[in-house]
Design an enzyme around this catalytic site. Structure first.
Site, PDB file in Angstrom:
ATOM      1  N   GLY A   3      59.069  37.787  77.657  1.00  0.00           N
ATOM      2  CA  GLY A   3      58.500  38.490  76.732  1.00  0.00           C
ATOM      3  C   GLY A   3      58.899  39.883  77.006  1.00  0.00           C
TER       4      GLY A   3
ATOM      5  N   LYS B 178      54.069  38.692  88.678  1.00  0.00           N
ATOM      6  CA  LYS B 178      53.432  37.577  89.203  1.00  0.00           C
ATOM      7  C   LYS B 178      54.499  36.954  90.124  1.00  0.00           C
ATOM      8  CE  LYS B 178      51.167  37.214  84.970  1.00  0.00           C
ATOM      9  NZ  LYS B 178      52.187  37.289  84.101  1.00  0.00           N
TER      10      LYS B 178
ATOM     11  N   ARG C  94      60.003  34.971  64.013  1.00  0.00           N
ATOM     12  CA  ARG C  94      59.941  33.597  64.123  1.00  0.00           C
ATOM     13  C   ARG C  94      60.304  32.858  63.098  1.00  0.00           C
ATOM     14  NH1 ARG C  94      56.224  32.527  69.633  1.00  0.00           N
ATOM     15  NH2 ARG C  94      57.596  33.781  70.934  1.00  0.00           N
TER      16      ARG C  94
ATOM     17  N   GLY D   9      58.198  31.487  78.792  1.00  0.00           N
ATOM     18  CA  GLY D   9      57.591  30.553  79.369  1.00  0.00           C
ATOM     19  C   GLY D   9      58.764  29.068  79.499  1.00  0.00           C
TER      20      GLY D   9
HETATM   21  P1  AMP Z   1      55.194  39.320  84.429  1.00  0.00           P
HETATM   22  O1  AMP Z   1      54.168  38.854  83.483  1.00  0.00           O
HETATM   23  O2  AMP Z   1      55.194  38.713  85.782  1.00  0.00           O
HETATM   24  O3  AMP Z   1      56.493  39.130  83.804  1.00  0.00           O
HETATM   25  O4  AMP Z   1      54.919  40.810  84.457  1.00  0.00           O
HETATM   26  C1  AMP Z   1      55.034  41.878  83.647  1.00  0.00           C
HETATM   27  C2  AMP Z   1      53.999  42.831  83.782  1.00  0.00           C
HETATM   28  O5  AMP Z   1      54.351  43.436  85.191  1.00  0.00           O
HETATM   29  C3  AMP Z   1      54.481  43.868  83.059  1.00  0.00           C
HETATM   30  O6  AMP Z   1      53.179  44.218  82.290  1.00  0.00           O
HETATM   31  C4  AMP Z   1      54.348  45.237  83.927  1.00  0.00           C
HETATM   32  O7  AMP Z   1      53.822  46.314  83.670  1.00  0.00           O
HETATM   33  C5  AMP Z   1      54.152  44.642  85.250  1.00  0.00           C
HETATM   34  N1  AMP Z   1      54.585  45.527  86.450  1.00  0.00           N
HETATM   35  C6  AMP Z   1      56.049  45.567  86.857  1.00  0.00           C
HETATM   36  N2  AMP Z   1      56.268  46.363  87.904  1.00  0.00           N
HETATM   37  C7  AMP Z   1      55.007  46.636  88.475  1.00  0.00           C
HETATM   38  C8  AMP Z   1      54.656  47.072  89.579  1.00  0.00           C
HETATM   39  N3  AMP Z   1      55.339  47.598  90.391  1.00  0.00           N
HETATM   40  N4  AMP Z   1      53.174  47.132  89.864  1.00  0.00           N
HETATM   41  C9  AMP Z   1      52.260  46.620  88.694  1.00  0.00           C
HETATM   42  N5  AMP Z   1      52.971  45.885  87.806  1.00  0.00           N
HETATM   43  C10 AMP Z   1      54.140  45.892  87.756  1.00  0.00           C
END
Ligand code: AMP
Length: 377
Positions: free
Chosen positions: A332, A180, A43, A355
């Protein structure tokens, strides 16, 4: 129509002028011989073309950044000294102010704090795309007070994302994943309008699977978004997994674990959870990605931090890298995945602001960009 951002080239010669540059040096650090040092200077390096340009025009340049989450206190663990050392090594003669978030006025968007930052400066440049979705003082207030402009990386980031979205080479394939669902549904809706196909994977896909009448055992589920998922499936553009890999419920995952991954087809039985897309899904997703003219990817296909559940994300990353379509990666985790695989160079554009890139796709604009367009002078 992509709205233009004010450029700093219009200022011409800058001899004797003081320029304030908002950067995003919020970067990982580690201990080396008892001293905190920057662990990844990406960065900081990214701002060098702008800083060298300003110096060559005769300007005195001061940068300002947030760093970690000191929450408005002067928490010494977050002082910018390691960042300053790294910056001085790469580009001597540039000043760096103390961590903006040491002052509660930064996150509160306090006009008085914002005004204090610009004291003695002639110009302001925002080169912090990753912070431009936040209505914080260093982003919002300077453009109301002194002539302001967008830095080159911010310009490029905005233009690349909005061009991919507004005038994509077709077919336009969007890929969303991650855990999420409540954070990702708004972007999925926008993408379902703009793209020809939206691939949904990761933990968020299981709520879609329930909406499609399938069982998911103890996989991630968000009942409050079931109806939204149904409507998105009705758009006929959303492609969801048809098989999964996972574990018995309650087994540890994320950092490896004793049990091997188990395969499930359409339905996951009670007592199990899905943690990655399965081989049939990989084949279907890869075929769609390889035929794309434009690809926008945000979010992993599974718990990719755990090698047992990294196959889906790896296959998607490889397909995005191999595709001849124009590819943009934001968020990320997808960036981390593509870097881990050493494939970042094969992608057309890797967005630095997680974000901010999500919000730019969702809203088509960001508070920090609006502030620049309304700027004084
Ligand atoms: P996000 O912050 O919403 O982009 O989610 C990223 C996180 O989602 C990563 O740390 C992954 O380990 C988690 N992730 C992806 N697929 C799954 C799943 N099937 N169950 C639980 N966590 C997940």
């Amino acid at each position: 129509m992509i709205p233009e951002l004010p450029s700093f080239e219009r200022w011409g010669d800058l001899a004797g002028k003081r320029v304030l540059v908002r950067v995003d040096f919020n970067t990982p650090v580690h201990e080396v011989n008892g001293k905190t040092e920057v662990a990844d200077d990406f960065r900081i390096r990214a701002t060098l073309p702008l800083l060298e340009y300003l110096k060559s025009r005769g300007a005195a340049v001061t940068c300002m950044t947030h760093f970690g989450r000191p929450n408005g206190t002067g928490d010494e663990r977050f002082n910018v000294e390691p960042l300053r050392r790294c910056l001085n090594g790469l580009c001597p003669g540039i000043e760096l102010m103390e961590n903006l978030r040491f002052n509660p006025g930064e996150e509160a968007n306090d006009p008085a704090f914002g005004a204090s930052l610009t004291e003695g400066f002639d110009y302001y440049i925002n080169e912090a795309f990753g912070a431009s979705h936040r209505e914080h003082a260093s982003i919002m207030i300077p453009p109301t007070l002194i002539p302001s402009a967008a830095g080159p990386n911010l310009q490029k980031e905005v233009l690349t994302i909005l061009t991919a979205l507004e005038s994509p080479k077709r077919p336009f394939v969007a890929i969303v994943g991650g855990a999420k669902i409540k954070d990702k549904l708004a972007i999925t809706k926008v993408l379902a309008q703009k793209a020809d196909q939206v691939i949904v994977g990761g933990g968020m896909a299981y709520t879609f699977e329930v909406a499609d009448g399938r069982t998911i055992g103890d996989s991630l589920f968000d009942e409050s978004n079931l109806q939204n998922c149904r409507s998105l499936l009705d758009s006929q553009k959303v492609l969801i997994p048809t098989d999964s890999l996972g574990l018995k419920s309650g087994q540890p995952f994320g950092d490896g674990g004793p049990d091997a991954a188990q395969g499930f087809d359409e339905n996951i039985p009670d007592g199990f959870m899905g943690l990655d897309i399965g081989p049939e899904t990989i084949e279907a997703f890869v075929a769609v990605i390889l035929s794309a003219g434009t690809i926008l990817w945000n979010g992993p296909m599974g718990v990719f931090e755990d090698d047992r559940f990294a196959k889906g994300t790896t296959a998607v990353a490889k397909a995005v890298a191999a595709s001849s379509g124009f590819s943009v990666i934001g968020g990320g985790d997808s960036v981390a995945a593509i870097q881990k695989l050493g494939l970042a160079g094969e992608v057309d554009f890797v967005s630095t602001g997680g974000g901010a890139s999500l919000e730019l796709v969702e809203q088509g604009d960001l508070p920090g960009l609006k502030a620049l367009r309304n700027s004084k002078g």
